[in-house]
Write an enzyme that holds these catalytic residues in place. Structure first.
Site, PDB file in Angstrom:
ATOM      1  N   TYR A  86       0.825  -1.220   0.000  1.00 56.30           N
ATOM      2  CA  TYR A  86       0.000   0.000   0.000  1.00 56.30           C
ATOM      3  C   TYR A  86       0.857   1.269   0.000  1.00 56.30           C
ATOM      4  CZ  TYR A  86      -3.735  -3.210   1.527  1.00 56.30           C
ATOM      5  OH  TYR A  86      -4.611  -4.246   1.636  1.00 56.30           O
TER       6      TYR A  86
ATOM      7  N   HIS B  86       0.624 -11.544   1.614  1.00 60.57           N
ATOM      8  CA  HIS B  86      -0.455 -10.779   0.979  1.00 60.57           C
ATOM      9  C   HIS B  86      -1.233 -11.606  -0.054  1.00 60.57           C
ATOM     10  CE1 HIS B  86      -1.539  -6.328   0.054  1.00 60.57           C
ATOM     11  NE2 HIS B  86      -2.570  -7.109  -0.178  1.00 60.57           N
TER      12      HIS B  86
HETATM   13  N1  LIG Z   1      -5.708  -8.547   1.401  1.00 57.46           N
HETATM   14  C1  LIG Z   1      -6.074  -7.983   0.283  1.00 57.46           C
HETATM   15  O1  LIG Z   1      -5.760  -8.447  -0.811  1.00 57.46           O
HETATM   16  C2  LIG Z   1      -6.892  -6.729   0.329  1.00 57.46           C
HETATM   17  C3  LIG Z   1      -7.522  -6.246  -0.829  1.00 57.46           C
HETATM   18  C4  LIG Z   1      -8.286  -5.082  -0.731  1.00 57.46           C
HETATM   19  C5  LIG Z   1      -8.408  -4.427   0.474  1.00 57.46           C
HETATM   20  N2  LIG Z   1      -7.766  -4.905   1.590  1.00 57.46           N
HETATM   21  C6  LIG Z   1      -7.892  -4.226   2.907  1.00 57.46           C
HETATM   22  O2  LIG Z   1      -9.256  -4.183   3.253  1.00 57.46           O
HETATM   23  C7  LIG Z   1      -9.622  -2.840   3.551  1.00 57.46           C
HETATM   24  C8  LIG Z   1     -11.069  -2.623   3.211  1.00 57.46           C
HETATM   25  O3  LIG Z   1     -11.337  -2.959   1.883  1.00 57.46           O
HETATM   26  P1  LIG Z   1     -11.696  -1.865   0.786  1.00 57.46           P
HETATM   27  O4  LIG Z   1     -11.104  -0.552   1.195  1.00 57.46           O
HETATM   28  O5  LIG Z   1     -11.318  -2.425  -0.520  1.00 57.46           O
HETATM   29  O6  LIG Z   1     -13.275  -1.830   0.792  1.00 57.46           O
HETATM   30  P2  LIG Z   1     -14.403  -1.437   1.871  1.00 57.46           P
HETATM   31  O7  LIG Z   1     -13.830  -1.084   3.180  1.00 57.46           O
HETATM   32  O8  LIG Z   1     -15.410  -2.517   1.789  1.00 57.46           O
HETATM   33  O9  LIG Z   1     -15.048  -0.163   1.190  1.00 57.46           O
HETATM   34  C9  LIG Z   1     -14.400   1.067   1.214  1.00 57.46           C
HETATM   35  C10 LIG Z   1     -15.240   2.059   0.400  1.00 57.46           C
HETATM   36  O10 LIG Z   1     -16.513   2.237   1.036  1.00 57.46           O
HETATM   37  C11 LIG Z   1     -16.690   3.604   1.391  1.00 57.46           C
HETATM   38  N3  LIG Z   1     -17.342   3.619   2.719  1.00 57.46           N
HETATM   39  C12 LIG Z   1     -16.798   3.285   3.913  1.00 57.46           C
HETATM   40  N4  LIG Z   1     -17.699   3.379   4.902  1.00 57.46           N
HETATM   41  C13 LIG Z   1     -18.853   3.787   4.333  1.00 57.46           C
HETATM   42  C14 LIG Z   1     -20.155   4.069   4.837  1.00 57.46           C
HETATM   43  N5  LIG Z   1     -20.429   3.942   6.122  1.00 57.46           N
HETATM   44  N6  LIG Z   1     -21.103   4.456   3.957  1.00 57.46           N
HETATM   45  C15 LIG Z   1     -20.832   4.589   2.641  1.00 57.46           C
HETATM   46  N7  LIG Z   1     -19.618   4.332   2.098  1.00 57.46           N
HETATM   47  C16 LIG Z   1     -18.639   3.938   2.946  1.00 57.46           C
HETATM   48  C17 LIG Z   1     -15.311   4.216   1.402  1.00 57.46           C
HETATM   49  O11 LIG Z   1     -15.356   5.567   1.005  1.00 57.46           O
HETATM   50  P3  LIG Z   1     -14.881   6.773   1.974  1.00 57.46           P
HETATM   51  O12 LIG Z   1     -13.453   6.511   2.351  1.00 57.46           O
HETATM   52  O13 LIG Z   1     -15.075   7.967   1.099  1.00 57.46           O
HETATM   53  O14 LIG Z   1     -15.815   6.758   3.153  1.00 57.46           O
HETATM   54  C18 LIG Z   1     -14.588   3.409   0.321  1.00 57.46           C
HETATM   55  O15 LIG Z   1     -14.862   3.910  -0.967  1.00 57.46           O
HETATM   56  C19 LIG Z   1      -8.624  -2.009   2.713  1.00 57.46           C
HETATM   57  O16 LIG Z   1      -8.568  -0.660   3.144  1.00 57.46           O
HETATM   58  C20 LIG Z   1      -7.369  -2.796   2.940  1.00 57.46           C
HETATM   59  O17 LIG Z   1      -6.816  -2.482   4.207  1.00 57.46           O
HETATM   60  C21 LIG Z   1      -7.035  -6.050   1.526  1.00 57.46           C
END
Ligand SMILES: NC(=O)c1ccc[n+]([C@@H]2O[C@H](COP(=O)([O-])OP(=O)(O)OC[C@H]3O[C@@H](n4cnc5c(N)ncnc54)[C@H](OP(=O)(O)O)[C@@H]3O)[C@@H](O)[C@H]2O)c1
Length: 276
Positions: free
Chosen positions: A50, A108
């Protein structure tokens, strides 16, 4: 805010709701992370890939929260697979985070084309022995890929972070984990990549409870004992995502949410999808 917890196989505790930091970079990212910690999050998810570990470390310092109270997760990047590279990778992560040890270290992605996942896993086990890593796990490993790690070392990962939301319930891998004492952690728990927030079924459940669709998606996973790591740059959403205690789902809700299952084959397939 009291956050519900679950336990690793060794009995130690982990919050069921943590904070994702993907995309939170630089000074603004450090502020986002400090805000999440002040809101009450005590589990953070970052990764070498990241490019934001320094911002996570800075956010932790700015928050004023005692680092000993926070489980920081980082991940070994694809280019750092292998015995020496994985060790160097984790040591570099610690330097960027400004921490003497990390709470959780994950591989990862399995990246099968390199064939170095087992060597990388052996290194994480060694680092755990040495106390540089409290908990060793993986991310995006399929059941047969987990089995390969166990066959080689006799050790199951403590946690597997996989893509999971009501759009991708992942019942089969979750059951495999459960039977072996592996915690399931959900990335992308809000299902934004799958258009989940626009779906009628989840909007109906949210309206019924006076909750948001994000809260319903998170409550649904937490009720299954799955650790979620939603990411939000906005303090109000950070609070909303952590504050699930008033949201109670019933059988009728769960039946409606089950209709959102897009099928196991819609999850990113780590036999083919690799990241570096
Ligand atoms: N291991 C892996 O391969 C892998 C892959 C992807 C992600 N990850 C990890 O998982 C974490 C979470 O996954 P993600 O970021 O892909 O997806 P997520 O947390 O499911 O969704 C994040 C999105 O939702 C929005 N959001 C958050 N809370 C909200 C709410 N209460 N109402 C409306 N919209 C909302 C955020 O926008 P705003 O910020 O504008 O609120 C952002 O656009 C990542 O940050 C990372 O640490 C790991």
């Amino acid at each position: 805010m009291t956050t519900p917890t679950t336990t690793f196989a060794d009995g130690s505790s982990i919050p069921l709701i943590g904070f994702g930091t993907g995309g939170s970079q630089g000074p603004a990212g450090a502020d986002v992370i400090a805000s999440a910690l002040r809101t009450g999050y005590r589990l953070l998810d970052t990764a070498a890939q990241y490019g934001n570990e320094a911002a996570v470390g800075e956010g932790l310092r700015r928050s004023g929260v005692d680092p000993a109270e926070v489980l920081v997760t980082t991940k070994v990047a694809g280019g750092d697979h292998g015995r020496r590279a994985a060790r160097t990778g984790i040591l570099e992560s610690l330097r960027r985070l400004g921490l003497p040890s990390v709470g959780i270290a994950l591989i990862h992605w399995p990246n099968p084309s390199r064939g170095l996942a087992i060597d990388t896993w052996r290194t994480l086990l060694e680092l755990r022995e040495e106390g540089l890593v409290a908990h060793a796990g993986v991310s995006n490993f399929r059941p047969e890929q987990l089995q390969e790690l166990h066959d080689a070392t006799g050790q199951w990962p403590e946690i597997n972070q996989i893509q999971l939301s009501p759009a991708l319930p992942r019942q089969e891998p979750d059951a495999f984990h459960r039977e072996r004492g592996i915690l399931t952690q959900a990335w992308g728990p809000l299902g934004t990549r799958d258009g989940l927030p626009e779906q009628f079924a989840i909007r109906t459940v949210a309206a019924k409870h006076g909750a948001t669709v994000a809260q319903v998606a998170l409550r649904w996973a937490v009720d299954r004992g799955i650790v979620v790591i939603p990411k939000s740059s906005h303090p109000d959403r950070q609070r909303q995502n952590l504050g699930l205690s008033a949201v109670r789902l019933d059988e009728e809700d769960r039946t409606l949410l089950a209709s959102l299952d897009r099928g196991e084959d819609k999850a990113w397939d780590s036999r083919e999808h690799e990241e570096w």
